[in-house]
Design an enzyme around this catalytic site. Structure first.
Site, mmCIF file in Angstrom:
data_model
loop_
_atom_site.group_PDB
_atom_site.id
_atom_site.type_symbol
_atom_site.label_atom_id
_atom_site.label_comp_id
_atom_site.label_asym_id
_atom_site.label_seq_id
_atom_site.Cartn_x
_atom_site.Cartn_y
_atom_site.Cartn_z
ATOM 1 N N CYS A 116 -27.403 31.285 15.248
ATOM 2 C CA CYS A 116 -26.001 31.445 15.651
ATOM 3 C C CYS A 116 -25.745 32.712 16.466
ATOM 4 O O CYS A 116 -24.669 32.859 17.047
ATOM 5 C CB CYS A 116 -25.099 31.404 14.426
ATOM 6 S SG CYS A 116 -25.134 29.814 13.569
ATOM 7 N N HIS A 244 -18.448 34.841 16.323
ATOM 8 C CA HIS A 244 -19.084 33.558 16.060
ATOM 9 C C HIS A 244 -18.229 32.771 15.086
ATOM 10 O O HIS A 244 -17.793 33.288 14.056
ATOM 11 C CB HIS A 244 -20.487 33.783 15.489
ATOM 12 C CG HIS A 244 -21.069 32.574 14.857
ATOM 13 N ND1 HIS A 244 -21.155 31.365 15.512
ATOM 14 C CD2 HIS A 244 -21.590 32.373 13.614
ATOM 15 C CE1 HIS A 244 -21.704 30.468 14.703
ATOM 16 N NE2 HIS A 244 -21.974 31.063 13.550
ATOM 17 N N ASN A 274 -18.456 24.926 13.235
ATOM 18 C CA ASN A 274 -19.468 25.915 13.597
ATOM 19 C C ASN A 274 -20.451 25.244 14.556
ATOM 20 O O ASN A 274 -21.232 24.377 14.153
ATOM 21 C CB ASN A 274 -20.188 26.394 12.329
ATOM 22 C CG ASN A 274 -21.276 27.417 12.606
ATOM 23 O OD1 ASN A 274 -21.741 27.568 13.723
ATOM 24 N ND2 ASN A 274 -21.691 28.116 11.556
#
Length: 328
Positions: A116, A244, A274
């Site tokens: 990520c 993020h 996500n």
């Protein structure tokens, strides 16, 4: 003679995204899990996410997002394609050369895996190569198809992840130019590699949610504060915080620790979930499309992911108009 605030650097000139057209709501996800919409929303801030069709891979999303970024910048090529992904279409070869080929480019191309944190890692590598004179234009793409590695029966991961891609075009410029990538900072801690992982011989991603939450909040806060300091910014100088999109509670906690008010926090996690390496460019594109960020705004980017990895960047926004694409 140029001073420290005006040196050769990388400038963001284009922004493109691609999302699959299929929307999966919390109610749909809950059909095979012991959960419901209210629990998912309360714990994650997510209401829906996107899923690719069986015929669409990471490379397809990356090509669409990369083409959109080039269109946004009014360019037809570059000399580096960098793809940040945890879900390459093949174990070998890398997906980036195929992406470059589909864009009609014979550019240098390689994949980068930092989970990520991948987009911030890619931004750092692309900007560094431009500054070093290794290339003039770099297409940095974050693309992931987590539906290919998530166990649909695992409540910890199935409710969280979505598929998508986002890209920026970096070009040689000066640090005084609009769009300048002023400073970046990266880090890792391999002792935490079991917190977010696909175990050896396994097929599905596993995540220790509670420990990830604690590490993410602490690390993202420290990293974001550090890179802002390198840019000479106080938190009052930051116009938009683009973290993020892992979990709304993580974003909220980091922003609170940094002293940033809610109106400066960019979030689209409710709509896309996500999206791993794609999450920061997707969130930034949404904010730009809605007029929440404008040319000259100071953007503080930060991410945390498996590895463990993390990274932050201080960027002055160029005002690039995002180009958004949709695929099956």
């Amino acid at each position: 003679m140029t001073g420290p605030s005006d040196r050769v650097g990388a400038v963001v000139t284009g922004l493109g995204t691609c999302l699959p057209q299929t929307v999966v709501t919390n109610d749909e996800v809950s059909r095979h899990l012991d959960t419901d919409h209210a629990w998912i929303h309360r714990r994650t801030g997510i209401d829906r996410r996107r899923r690719v069709s069986a015929s669409t891979g990471t490379g397809d999303l990356a090509v669409a997002a990369g083409a959109a970024a080039l269109k946004s910048a009014g360019r037809d090529g570059c000399d580096l394609v960098l793809l940040a992904t945890t879900t390459p279409d093949r174990r070998c070869p890398a997906t980036a050369p195929w992406v470059a080929s589909q864009l009609g480019l014979a550019a240098a191309a390689f994949d980068l895996s930092a989970v990520c944190s991948g987009f911030v890692y890619g931004l750092t590598v692309g900007a560094s190569m431009i500054t070093a004179g290794a290339c003039d234009r770099a297409l940095v793409i974050g693309a992931d198809v987590y539906s290919s590695i998530v166990d649909p029966d695992d409540r910890t991961t199935a409710v969280v992840f979505g598929d998508g891609a986002g890209a920026v075009l970096l070009e040689r410029g000066r640090t005084s130019d609009p769009g300048a990538v002023l400073h970046t900072e990266l880090g890792s801690d391999g002792s935490g590699d079991e917190l977010i992982t696909i175990p050896p011989g396994g097929e599905h991603l596993t995540m220790q949610g509670r420990d990830v939450y604690t590490r993410a909040v602490t690390t993202m806060t420290e990293s974001a504060r550090s890179v802002a300091g390198k840019a000479g910014w106080d938190m009052a100088d930051v116009d938009a915080f683009v973290g993020h999109q892992a979990n709304i509670r993580i974003l909220t906690s980091v922003a609170k620790r940094l002293g940033l008010p809610p109106e400066r926090v960019v979030s689209n996690i409710a709509d896309v979930g996500n999206t791993a390496a794609a999450s920061i460019p997707l969130a930034l594109a949404d904010a730009a499309a809605q007029g929440r960020v404008a040319a000259g705004d100071r953007l503080l980017l930060t991410a945390f992911g498996g590895g463990l990895t993390w990274g932050s960047a201080a960027v002055v926004w160029s005002g690039a108009e995002p180009v958004q694409e949709v695929r099956a």
